[in-house]
Design a protein around this motif. Structure first.
Motif, PDB file in Angstrom:
ATOM      1  N   LYS A  19      -7.066   3.198  -0.499  1.00  7.94           N
ATOM      2  CA  LYS A  19      -7.939   4.358  -0.361  1.00  7.94           C
ATOM      3  C   LYS A  19      -8.810   4.578  -1.599  1.00  7.94           C
ATOM      4  CE  LYS A  19      -6.207   8.449  -0.480  1.00  7.94           C
ATOM      5  NZ  LYS A  19      -5.325   9.574  -0.107  1.00  7.94           N
ATOM      6  N   SER A  20      -8.180   4.565  -2.776  1.00  7.78           N
ATOM      7  CA  SER A  20      -8.952   4.839  -3.997  1.00  7.78           C
ATOM      8  C   SER A  20     -10.000   3.764  -4.235  1.00  7.78           C
ATOM      9  CB  SER A  20      -8.037   4.919  -5.210  1.00  7.78           C
ATOM     10  OG  SER A  20      -7.041   5.871  -4.981  1.00  7.78           O
ATOM     11  N   THR A  21      -9.640   2.526  -3.970  1.00  2.48           N
ATOM     12  CA  THR A  21     -10.591   1.430  -4.171  1.00  2.48           C
ATOM     13  C   THR A  21     -11.798   1.592  -3.254  1.00  2.48           C
ATOM     14  OG1 THR A  21      -8.700   0.026  -4.674  1.00  2.48           O
ATOM     15  CG2 THR A  21     -10.791  -1.095  -4.263  1.00  2.48           C
ATOM     16  N   LEU A  22     -11.537   1.941  -1.987  1.00  2.00           N
ATOM     17  CA  LEU A  22     -12.645   2.136  -1.050  1.00  2.00           C
ATOM     18  C   LEU A  22     -13.494   3.345  -1.465  1.00  2.00           C
ATOM     19  CD1 LEU A  22     -14.027   1.331   1.645  1.00  2.00           C
ATOM     20  CD2 LEU A  22     -12.555   3.022   2.758  1.00  2.00           C
ATOM     21  N   ILE A  82      -9.833  -7.156   4.175  1.00  2.00           N
ATOM     22  CA  ILE A  82      -9.998  -8.347   5.001  1.00  2.00           C
ATOM     23  C   ILE A  82     -10.256  -9.599   4.166  1.00  2.00           C
ATOM     24  CG2 ILE A  82     -10.781  -7.210   7.130  1.00  2.00           C
ATOM     25  CD1 ILE A  82     -13.663  -7.958   6.193  1.00  2.00           C
ATOM     26  N   ASP A  83     -10.510  -9.407   2.868  1.00  8.61           N
ATOM     27  CA  ASP A  83     -10.689 -10.586   1.999  1.00  8.61           C
ATOM     28  C   ASP A  83      -9.361 -11.293   1.717  1.00  8.61           C
ATOM     29  OD1 ASP A  83      -9.934  -9.485  -1.106  1.00  8.61           O
ATOM     30  OD2 ASP A  83     -10.301  -8.002   0.451  1.00  8.61           O
ATOM     31  N   LEU A  84      -8.238 -10.608   1.976  1.00 10.49           N
ATOM     32  CA  LEU A  84      -6.939 -11.225   1.673  1.00 10.49           C
ATOM     33  C   LEU A  84      -6.651 -12.380   2.627  1.00 10.49           C
ATOM     34  CD1 LEU A  84      -4.501  -8.203   1.162  1.00 10.49           C
ATOM     35  CD2 LEU A  84      -5.334  -9.784  -0.585  1.00 10.49           C
ATOM     36  N   ALA A 107     -11.908   2.705 -13.355  1.00  9.71           N
ATOM     37  CA  ALA A 107     -11.105   2.284 -12.202  1.00  9.71           C
ATOM     38  C   ALA A 107     -10.547   3.540 -11.562  1.00  9.71           C
ATOM     39  CB  ALA A 107      -9.988   1.364 -12.653  1.00  9.71           C
ATOM     40  N   GLN A 108     -10.660   3.619 -10.267  1.00 16.34           N
ATOM     41  CA  GLN A 108     -10.086   4.713  -9.493  1.00 16.34           C
ATOM     42  C   GLN A 108     -10.496   6.077 -10.020  1.00 16.34           C
ATOM     43  OE1 GLN A 108      -6.043   3.948  -8.565  1.00 16.34           O
ATOM     44  NE2 GLN A 108      -6.698   2.114  -7.505  1.00 16.34           N
ATOM     45  N   TYR A 109     -11.723   6.366  -9.768  1.00 16.29           N
ATOM     46  CA  TYR A 109     -12.322   7.571 -10.290  1.00 16.29           C
ATOM     47  C   TYR A 109     -11.624   8.845  -9.835  1.00 16.29           C
ATOM     48  CZ  TYR A 109     -16.058   9.933 -12.594  1.00 16.29           C
ATOM     49  OH  TYR A 109     -16.755  10.678 -13.479  1.00 16.29           O
ATOM     50  N   ARG A 142       1.526   5.084 -10.931  1.00 13.93           N
ATOM     51  CA  ARG A 142       2.371   4.924  -9.761  1.00 13.93           C
ATOM     52  C   ARG A 142       1.538   4.611  -8.526  1.00 13.93           C
ATOM     53  NH1 ARG A 142       7.122   8.571  -8.987  1.00 13.93           N
ATOM     54  NH2 ARG A 142       8.273   8.150 -10.856  1.00 13.93           N
ATOM     55  N   GLY A 143       0.235   4.623  -8.696  1.00 15.69           N
ATOM     56  CA  GLY A 143      -0.614   4.296  -7.568  1.00 15.69           C
ATOM     57  C   GLY A 143      -0.508   5.308  -6.449  1.00 15.69           C
ATOM     58  N   ILE A 144      -0.372   6.571  -6.762  1.00 13.92           N
ATOM     59  CA  ILE A 144      -0.365   7.568  -5.706  1.00 13.92           C
ATOM     60  C   ILE A 144      -1.348   8.682  -6.041  1.00 13.92           C
ATOM     61  CG2 ILE A 144       1.958   7.288  -4.819  1.00 13.92           C
ATOM     62  CD1 ILE A 144       2.710   9.541  -6.777  1.00 13.92           C
ATOM     63  N   THR A 145      -1.818   9.321  -5.019  1.00 14.79           N
ATOM     64  CA  THR A 145      -2.755  10.404  -5.218  1.00 14.79           C
ATOM     65  C   THR A 145      -2.027  11.706  -4.970  1.00 14.79           C
ATOM     66  OG1 THR A 145      -4.357   8.946  -4.236  1.00 14.79           O
ATOM     67  CG2 THR A 145      -5.018  11.223  -4.528  1.00 14.79           C
ATOM     68  N   ILE A 146      -2.050  12.609  -5.908  1.00 13.86           N
ATOM     69  CA  ILE A 146      -1.335  13.860  -5.716  1.00 13.86           C
ATOM     70  C   ILE A 146      -2.300  14.991  -5.402  1.00 13.86           C
ATOM     71  CG2 ILE A 146       0.260  15.504  -6.709  1.00 13.86           C
ATOM     72  CD1 ILE A 146       0.938  13.140  -8.689  1.00 13.86           C
TER      73      ILE A 146
HETATM   74  P1  GTP Z   1      -3.229   5.896  -3.311  1.00 16.75           P
HETATM   75  O1  GTP Z   1      -4.518   6.547  -3.000  1.00 16.75           O
HETATM   76  O2  GTP Z   1      -2.899   6.041  -4.762  1.00 16.75           O
HETATM   77  O3  GTP Z   1      -2.166   6.277  -2.376  1.00 16.75           O
HETATM   78  O4  GTP Z   1      -3.323   4.316  -3.134  1.00 16.75           O
HETATM   79  P2  GTP Z   1      -4.561   3.631  -2.563  1.00 16.75           P
HETATM   80  O5  GTP Z   1      -4.391   3.591  -1.104  1.00 16.75           O
HETATM   81  O6  GTP Z   1      -5.727   4.295  -3.135  1.00 16.75           O
HETATM   82  O7  GTP Z   1      -4.553   2.148  -3.101  1.00 16.75           O
HETATM   83  P3  GTP Z   1      -5.497   1.524  -4.207  1.00 16.75           P
HETATM   84  O8  GTP Z   1      -6.930   1.763  -3.940  1.00 16.75           O
HETATM   85  O9  GTP Z   1      -4.943   1.931  -5.514  1.00 16.75           O
HETATM   86  O10 GTP Z   1      -5.218   0.007  -3.919  1.00 16.75           O
HETATM   87  C1  GTP Z   1      -3.921  -0.513  -3.936  1.00 16.75           C
HETATM   88  C2  GTP Z   1      -3.947  -1.966  -4.340  1.00 16.75           C
HETATM   89  O11 GTP Z   1      -4.665  -2.743  -3.364  1.00 16.75           O
HETATM   90  C3  GTP Z   1      -4.667  -2.207  -5.652  1.00 16.75           C
HETATM   91  O12 GTP Z   1      -3.960  -3.207  -6.355  1.00 16.75           O
HETATM   92  C4  GTP Z   1      -6.053  -2.701  -5.240  1.00 16.75           C
HETATM   93  O13 GTP Z   1      -6.607  -3.543  -6.202  1.00 16.75           O
HETATM   94  C5  GTP Z   1      -5.745  -3.438  -3.954  1.00 16.75           C
HETATM   95  N1  GTP Z   1      -6.884  -3.397  -3.028  1.00 16.75           N
HETATM   96  C6  GTP Z   1      -7.549  -2.307  -2.596  1.00 16.75           C
HETATM   97  N2  GTP Z   1      -8.523  -2.644  -1.741  1.00 16.75           N
HETATM   98  C7  GTP Z   1      -8.490  -3.996  -1.621  1.00 16.75           C
HETATM   99  C8  GTP Z   1      -9.245  -4.947  -0.873  1.00 16.75           C
HETATM  100  O14 GTP Z   1     -10.155  -4.629  -0.122  1.00 16.75           O
HETATM  101  N3  GTP Z   1      -8.898  -6.256  -1.012  1.00 16.75           N
HETATM  102  C9  GTP Z   1      -7.884  -6.649  -1.813  1.00 16.75           C
HETATM  103  N4  GTP Z   1      -7.610  -7.943  -1.899  1.00 16.75           N
HETATM  104  N5  GTP Z   1      -7.140  -5.770  -2.531  1.00 16.75           N
HETATM  105  C10 GTP Z   1      -7.437  -4.478  -2.448  1.00 16.75           C
END
Ligand code: GTP
Length: 596
Positions: A19-22, A134-136, A40-42, A52-56
């Motif tokens: 979610k944060s990455t998107l 989907i790049d994975l 990273a992760q604004y 911890r990689g979670i959003t509170i």
């Molecule tokens: P919270 O919001 O903290 O619950 O987590 P999140 O859902 O935001 O996850 P986050 O964006 O932190 O991504 C989790 C992990 O997945 C990180 O290591 C990112 O680098 C990875 N990730 C996120 N999006 C992608 C993607 O599109 N492709 C790949 N390969 N990895 C991704």
């Protein structure tokens, strides 16, 4: 911005589904955050969240996006992702018309996503399914598109396929938000009604309150009223985050932004409350306001008693930003002075504890988490018990314990072990559904007390990490519960008292007595350890006596060596607590209270 050009949306996703990455990628593509300014992760501001990689805490960002020559304002509202924060999630959802259902294309849907999806469906929101990552190489978008389509009743081809990491497909997501999420509707001429969906304490600005305006208009310098408390405040500043705060001339129908009123404590600006104009107040508040109620209680004690004032100041500070945290002083015979604290759930407890240790440099012991028991006494009186050591002895007509509606999502090969675990934890099955051939959703009603301690860890280990869990509180149920006390040489040790089901009292007693026998060093006299229900002893162990005379080894000769030994013994004593005549090392308490 006129309401027709506004789109309010949020993102539902399981932890780590990206979610944060998107969100970051969207900020970048819409030009809101320049690439080089991009942290990273604004959206996740707190360190612990990031680690911890979670959003509170949820926050909102406004992004411009153009479609067919028209300039839209997209408000993205960040939702917290964990079970403890369901209420905050539901408030964030209530502030939007649409939601992205974001699913990792290598993992498929998880229990928390499912729980939030149900919330979104109940709110009649537009749902846009998105497969991420989907790049994975391990991504299986076809398989999970099928699963998603079955779940929300759309075609697999309706599921967008994106990568937050590479940016592929993200513009399509923005276009689809404009095309499918309805514009907000509200009455611009009615008295203002704005819903608070988040409230954050900021050292420099005081409390920053995030709102979604439903009707009317809020303007700077006017007086506003919080409808649940009737408290009046002056609006010192109003604006939108983009993502840095930008003051504006006001917020109208459908707009999302922040307010600053100079209040110093988030309790004065509560999530779910309705804000209205003082001059022309609305008559009816927006629906769905609920007081955040602590569900899990634990005693928190400094290991070094002289840290108590630091602990008190630290809790006072954390409370400014956390309306759900409650605490009151507690004095334990075994652990000294500390605080009895109430939390929304286990994660909340862990986060607070970690912040206390990390940000305030404290070493702490937390007692085993307890839920709230409602006790009806023989004389008809009702009491609430959050601390096992205060459980009334005898005279009890009925005890009720909180229940949780639990959703477990597991690969089908683990259905057996998961059902076994839920049954051991006094669960009643409500439903079992196959989401696809190899994934099953199990729903159980389980006493909350059986979940709060180690349920999640055991679930994870029984399913090799594949199962996910979500729960929501759902009423109380009468149960046959008893308090088990632990006695050292006949003295009760308050920190070890526990309220357990009668069928489990014996094994709890045996387990605790055994643990303590291992952990407490031998003394100069024999120490019986007993577990008891009231006056009835249900388990007993004995620590045999030793004669410990450190000086006898020194043949009376070397004085300095003698002194050194005495010093050493004194050091050791400092970390001992006296329970009656028995010296118990601090570590014994810590080890006995840990879950393994
Ligand atoms: P919270 O919001 O903290 O619950 O987590 P999140 O859902 O935001 O996850 P986050 O964006 O932190 O991504 C989790 C992990 O997945 C990180 O290591 C990112 O680098 C990875 N990730 C996120 N999006 C992608 C993607 O599109 N492709 C790949 N390969 N990895 C991704």
């Amino acid at each position: 911005t006129p309401a027709e050009l506004i789109r309010n949306f949020c993102i539902i996703a399981h932890i780590d589904h990206g979610k944060s990455t998107l969100a970051d990628r969207m900020l970048q593509i819409t030009g809101v955050v320049e690439q080089r300014a991009m942290r990273a992760q604004y959206l996740d501001r707190m360190d612990i969240e990031r680690e911890r990689g979670i959003t509170i805490k949820s926050q909102a960002v406004r992004m411009p996006w153009e479609v067919g020559g028209a300039g839209y304002a997209l408000n993205m509202i960040d939702t917290p992702g964990h079970v403890d924060f369901t209420y905050e999630v539901s408030r964030s959802l209530a502030a939007c018309e649409g939601t992205l259902l974001l699913v990792d294309a290598a993992q498929g849907i998880e229990a928390q996503t499912l729980a939030n999806l149900y919330l979104a469906l109940e709110n009649d929101m537009t749902i846009i399914p998105v497969l991420n990552k989907i790049d994975l190489p391990a991504a299986q978008p076809e398989k999970y598109a099928e699963e998603l389509a079955n779940l929300i009743g759309c075609e697999p081809s309706d599921c967008l396929r994106v990568s937050g990491k590479t940016g592929q497909g993200v513009e399509d997501v923005l276009d689809k938000i404009v095309a499918e999420v309805p514009a907000p509707v509200g009455d611009p001429n009615a008295p203002a009604r704005a819903m608070i969906f988040d409230s954050v304490y900021d050292t420099y600005r005081g409390v920053v309150t995030y709102v979604r305006v439903v009707d009317g208009q809020l303007s700077p310098r006017e007086k506003i009223v919080m409808m649940s408390t009737r408290a009046t405040h002056e609006l010192l500043e109003i604006g939108v985050s983009s993502p840095e705060p930008e003051p504006s001339k006001g917020l109208g129908v459908g707009e999302v932004g922040y307010l600053i009123t100079g209040v110093k404590d988030v309790r004065q600006s509560k999530v779910g409350d309705t804000v209205t104009n003082a001059a022309k107040p609305a008559e009816v508040a927006l629906e769905g306001y609920r007081e955040a109620k602590p569900m899990v209680f634990s005693g928190i004690f400094p290991i070094d008693g002289s840290d108590y004032p630091i602990l008190r100041d630290a809790l006072d500070k954390l409370k400014l930003n956390d309306a759900a945290l409650v605490y009151e002083p507690e004095n334990s015979a075994a652990l000294g002075f500390g605080y009895r604290c109430g939390f929304l759930g286990l994660l909340h407890l862990e986060i607070i504890r970690e912040r206390l240790e990390r940000e305030f440099d404290l070493d702490l012991i937390a007692t085993a988490p307890s839920v709230i028991y409602e006790v009806t006494l023989d004389d008809g009186k009702e009491v609430e018990v959050t601390n096992p050591s205060e459980y009334p002895v005898g005279k009890i007509a009925e005890v009720r314990e909180p229940m949780v509606r639990t959703t477990v999502l597991t690969p089908s090969e683990f259905v057996g072990p998961v059902m076994e675990l839920c049954q051991q934890r006094r669960g009643t099955m409500l439903a079992m559904d196959y989401l696809s051939e190899d994934r099953v959703e199990l729903r159980y009603m389980i006493p909350m007390a059986e979940i709060v301690f180690d349920f999640f860890d055991i679930l994870k280990s029984k399913t090799r990490g594949y199962a996910s869990l979500d729960y929501d509180v759902d009423g109380e149920q009468a149960a046959d519960l008893v308090k088990v006390d632990i006695l050292l040489q006949g003295e009760q040790v308050d920190a070890f008292s526990a309220i357990v089901h009668r069928d489990k009292a014996y094994s709890y007693g045996v387990m605790m007595a055994g643990k303590l026998r291992e952990l407490i060093p031998r003394q100069q006299f024999e120490v019986p350890i007993q577990a008891a229900i009231g006056a009835r002893i249900i388990a007993r162990e004995t620590i045999r006596a030793i004669r410990k005379d450190v000086l006898s080894k020194c043949y009376g000769g070397d004085i300095s060596r003698k002194r050194k030994l005495l010093e050493k013994q004194k050091e050791g004593k400092k970390r001992m607590k006296m329970v009656g005549r028995v010296e118990v090392p601090q570590e014994a308490f810590i080890a006995a209270l840990s879950s393994d």
